[in-house]
Design an enzyme around this catalytic site. Structure first.
Site, PDB file in Angstrom:
ATOM      1  CG  HIS A  86     -40.484  28.191  19.544  1.00  7.03           C
ATOM      2  ND1 HIS A  86     -41.229  28.733  20.574  1.00  7.03           N
ATOM      3  CD2 HIS A  86     -40.166  29.235  18.750  1.00  7.03           C
ATOM      4  CE1 HIS A  86     -41.353  30.029  20.403  1.00  7.03           C
ATOM      5  NE2 HIS A  86     -40.708  30.368  19.298  1.00  7.03           N
ATOM      6  CG  ASP A 131     -41.919  27.235  23.551  1.00  7.43           C
ATOM      7  OD1 ASP A 131     -40.755  26.883  23.291  1.00  7.43           O
ATOM      8  OD2 ASP A 131     -42.575  28.010  22.828  1.00  7.43           O
ATOM      9  CD  GLN A 220     -44.632  37.619  12.174  1.00  2.00           C
ATOM     10  OE1 GLN A 220     -44.590  38.789  12.488  1.00  2.00           O
ATOM     11  NE2 GLN A 220     -45.495  37.143  11.339  1.00  2.00           N
ATOM     12  N   GLY A 221     -40.321  37.222  15.939  1.00  3.09           N
ATOM     13  CA  GLY A 221     -39.067  37.747  16.413  1.00  3.09           C
ATOM     14  C   GLY A 221     -39.058  38.009  17.903  1.00  3.09           C
ATOM     15  CG  ASP A 222     -41.658  40.273  19.867  1.00  6.36           C
ATOM     16  OD1 ASP A 222     -40.601  40.909  19.927  1.00  6.36           O
ATOM     17  OD2 ASP A 222     -42.713  40.766  19.451  1.00  6.36           O
ATOM     18  CB  SER A 223     -40.077  33.286  19.710  1.00  4.91           C
ATOM     19  OG  SER A 223     -41.278  32.993  19.056  1.00  4.91           O
TER      20      SER A 223
END
Length: 276
Positions: A86, A131, A220-223
């Site tokens: 993603h 993913d 958020q931002g760790d994906s």
């Protein structure tokens, strides 16, 4: 594809484009508006930085990579970064991504920055499961790599997560790499969290977090960043990839990660295809 307002990927890119405000560490990170962790405190699944974490020391996790679209990753090889599907927009030539490695401080003078040349997104990825993605680099990064699990033997116990994502739900991205530990959550317990969790894809997704009290998670931002633990020889091995979650570090809402062992063969084939 999961409803974006309920289930957000944990990548800062998606957040910036859609909800603006992701935390990376104790929850998960998002990169695209496909339901991964990228939202903020509205009940949606957003990508964020490691919540409830502490600063990592220089050299502690040398395989960690920060990607310019607002995601994390790990060095699969010296020329390939393993991240979340993603976080990228399909497969093919791509010179728009910059990978930063070699530092815990993103503004540190020793940062190694390398551009991408090509991207391979997991075949068949549609926003649910599968993913993972590979990013080919323009030149090698001479740092230790992180091996991937090819068996479910390590899908248990306590895992380490790390990232430059938000340190709280809806918070800003971090300058310094944060780390935290989260315990394994079995599929049945994870699904019992309800909402988007009821659609957990068995054998493709693995959950981790403190079900009762919350407090620690990716955000958020760790994906795209790795979830890892020690193997039987005491070496780090990657078990998961930060994918999504409902909010960050909420009680009863664990982080959801790509189950790496399921895709180990496909990842190896993809890396060979990219020449890495």
């Amino acid at each position: 594809m999961r409803n974006f307002l309920k289930h957000v990927k944990r990548s800062a890119a998606v957040c910036a484009a859609a909800l603006a405000g992701i935390s990376l560490f104790p929850g998960t990170a998002l990169a695209q508006s496909d339901g991964s962790r990228a939202g903020q405190g509205d009940g949606s699944r957003a990508i964020a930085p490691v919540v409830g974490g502490t600063r990592a020391t220089q050299g502690e996790f040398p395989f960690m990579v920060r990607l310019s679209m607002g995601c994390g990753g790990a060095l699969y090889s010296k020329t390939i970064v393993l991240t979340a599907a993603h976080c990228v927009n399909g497969s093919g030539p791509n010179t728009s991504i910059t990978a930063t490695a070699g530092v815990v401080d993103l503004q540190g003078s020793g940062a190694i920055k390398v551009k991408s040349t090509r991207v391979l997104q997991a075949p068949g990825y549609n926003g649910t499961g599968k993913d993972w993605a590979l990013i080919k680099l323009a030149r090698p990064i001479d740092l230790p790599t992180l091996k991937i699990a090819d068996t479910t033997a390590y899908n248990n116990g306590t895992f380490t997560v790390a990232g430059w994502g938000a340190a709280r739900e809806g918070g800003p991205q971090q300058r310094y790499l944060l780390k935290a530990t989260v315990p394994f959550v079995d599929d049945a317990t994870c699904k019992s969290a309800g909402g988007s969790y009821a659609g957990l894809v068995a054998n493709e997704e693995i959950c981790a977090g403190y079900m009762q009290q919350g407090g620690v998670d990716t955000c958020q931002g760790d994906s795209g960043g790795p979830m890892f633990r020690k193997d039987n020889t005491g070496q780090w091995i990657q078990v998961g990839i930060v994918s999504w979650g409902e909010g960050c570090a909420r009680p009863g809402k664990p982080g959801v990660y790509t189950e790496v062992s399921t895709f180990a063969g496909a990842i190896r084939s993809g890396a060979a295809q990219l020449g890495g």
